[in-house]
Design an enzyme around this catalytic site. Structure first.
Site, PDB file in Angstrom:
ATOM      1  NE  ARG A 178     -10.112   1.951   0.751  1.00 24.38           N
ATOM      2  CZ  ARG A 178      -9.028   0.827   0.435  1.00 24.38           C
ATOM      3  NH1 ARG A 178     -10.496   0.328   0.572  1.00 24.38           N
ATOM      4  NH2 ARG A 178      -7.840   1.209  -0.194  1.00 24.38           N
ATOM      5  CG  HIS A 277      -9.709   7.472   4.379  1.00 28.09           C
ATOM      6  ND1 HIS A 277     -10.609   6.929   4.671  1.00 28.09           N
ATOM      7  CD2 HIS A 277      -8.336   7.376   3.522  1.00 28.09           C
ATOM      8  CE1 HIS A 277     -10.798   6.658   2.627  1.00 28.09           C
ATOM      9  NE2 HIS A 277      -9.922   6.705   2.506  1.00 28.09           N
ATOM     10  NE  ARG A 280      -8.314   2.594   4.249  1.00 28.56           N
ATOM     11  CZ  ARG A 280      -8.448   1.887   3.719  1.00 28.56           C
ATOM     12  NH1 ARG A 280      -9.410   0.770   4.558  1.00 28.56           N
ATOM     13  NH2 ARG A 280      -6.995   1.136   2.875  1.00 28.56           N
ATOM     14  CG  HIS A 303      -3.329  -0.366   1.919  1.00 26.70           C
ATOM     15  ND1 HIS A 303      -2.478  -0.204   2.858  1.00 26.70           N
ATOM     16  CD2 HIS A 303      -4.432   0.330   2.012  1.00 26.70           C
ATOM     17  CE1 HIS A 303      -3.143   1.194   3.564  1.00 26.70           C
ATOM     18  NE2 HIS A 303      -4.053   1.276   3.083  1.00 26.70           N
ATOM     19  CE1 TYR A 312      -2.871   5.226   8.244  1.00 26.68           C
ATOM     20  CE2 TYR A 312      -2.247   3.419   7.033  1.00 26.68           C
ATOM     21  CZ  TYR A 312      -2.644   4.389   7.038  1.00 26.68           C
ATOM     22  OH  TYR A 312      -4.071   5.206   6.907  1.00 26.68           O
TER      23      TYR A 312
END
Length: 332
Positions: A178, A277, A280, A303, A312
């Site tokens: 991040r 983001h 990322r 996460h 994703y």
């Protein structure tokens, strides 16, 4: 002629005027729910390790709700009906808050209610059965690898600031960090022999730590920055352990990092909408497209729940479907 003794002075309030009474009145005592809110915010700060920014957001979300409930026994005031009424009142505002804002506010109320149950203030969780607003499904947008290459090429340069920008962007894409994690790095968070950037120690939400490997391209950019650029930037300000320094020698802020990304994207002439983001998202998507296991990507991203990472997989599935429809002669 002097004024009579019982006449008020012309230029001031009498001792029993509303202004004087208000000035002498004792401060309002906090309600029982307001006292519980302060306990909850301390709990978030001390025991849960939430940041000052996060705790301030909880306060903003909860204060209007508790103000509307008023004074009284928390068990009688904090009910499912009261939470539903507050949610309805927010939706009927003009303009109405976005669904994501409503969901965040309800999440704050849920957390506060669970805390009161755990503390024995409430017997049952009043927010348990209050439905959350439906959020539109928004898949994260990843850059194509060709766009990543253009972005990184646009950050090339020999001056200290441009070398810093290249190192920052390479790190973001190489690690999936991040932006806040990247700018929070100190030089000592680089992991490797003799300070080599073979890996980086990132501190995520709640102070959770993870170590993420750094690829060769990012490692070269970071080491070049450390040797040839950071010493020059450090001389411009007070001593700081921060890895990424601004033009005046202070730690780069999250806002400054985002401006660096946007400015570099403009130089690269990327005709895409970027978010903080974006790199990322691209990191996670490209790993999964390359065959990485979703559990590995979960660990690299930091996460807590694999369900967060699995969004994703929907992105990569869409990419595979598009490639299939484009390439297969009987798919169209």
């Amino acid at each position: 002629m002097p004024a009579a003794a019982d006449e008020p002075e012309a230029d001031g309030a009498t001792d029993d005027s509303p202004a004087a009474v208000a000035a002498d009145a004792p401060p309002r005592r906090p309600t029982a729910l307001e006292r519980q809110l302060e306990r909850y915010l301390r709990h978030l700060t001390i025991e849960r390790g939430r940041s000052e920014h996060t705790v301030a957001a909880y306060r903003r979300d909860l204060t209007p709700f508790l103000d509307a409930l008023g004074e009284g026994d928390p068990a009688e005031l904090l009910t499912a009906a009261a939470i539903s009424a507050h949610s309805l009142a927010l939706r009927e505002r003009t303009p109405a808050p976005a669904a994501s804002s409503l969901a965040r506010i309800l999440s704050s109320i849920r957390g506060f209610a669970r805390f009161l149950v755990d503390e024995g203030v409430l017997d049952d969780d009043p927010a348990r059965d209050v439905p959350a607003p439906k959020l539109p499904s928004r898949l994260p947008k990843a850059l194509a690898y060709a766009q990543i290459e253009r972005l990184l090429a646009a950050a090339e340069g020999e001056d200290p600031v441009r070398m810093r920008d290249r190192a920052l962007l390479e790190l973001l894409y190489a690690t999936g960090a991040r932006v806040s994690e990247a700018v929070g790095l100190d030089v000592d968070d680089l992991v490797g022999p003799d300070g080599a950037a073979d890996a980086v120690r990132l501190f995520g939400k709640g102070g959770k730590q993870r170590v993420v490997p750094v690829g060769s391209m990012a490692r070269s950019a970071i080491e070049a920055y450390l040797v040839r650029a950071r010493p020059e930037l450090a001389r411009r300000g007070a001593a700081t352990p921060a890895l990424f320094l601004g033009a005046r020698g202070a730690r780069v802020s999250r806002q400054s990092a985002w401006l660096i990304i946007r400015a570099t994207a403009e130089r690269a002439q990327l005709d895409v909408e970027l978010s903080p983001h974006s790199l990322r998202h691209s990191f996670a998507t490209h790993l999964l497209e390359g065959g990485a296991d979703v559990r590995v990507v979960q660990e690299l991203l930091g996460h807590a729940n694999v369900a967060t990472t699995q969004i994703y997989t929907l992105v990569t599935a869409d990419s595979l479907r598009d490639a299939y429809v484009t390439a297969h002669p009987r798919a169209r």
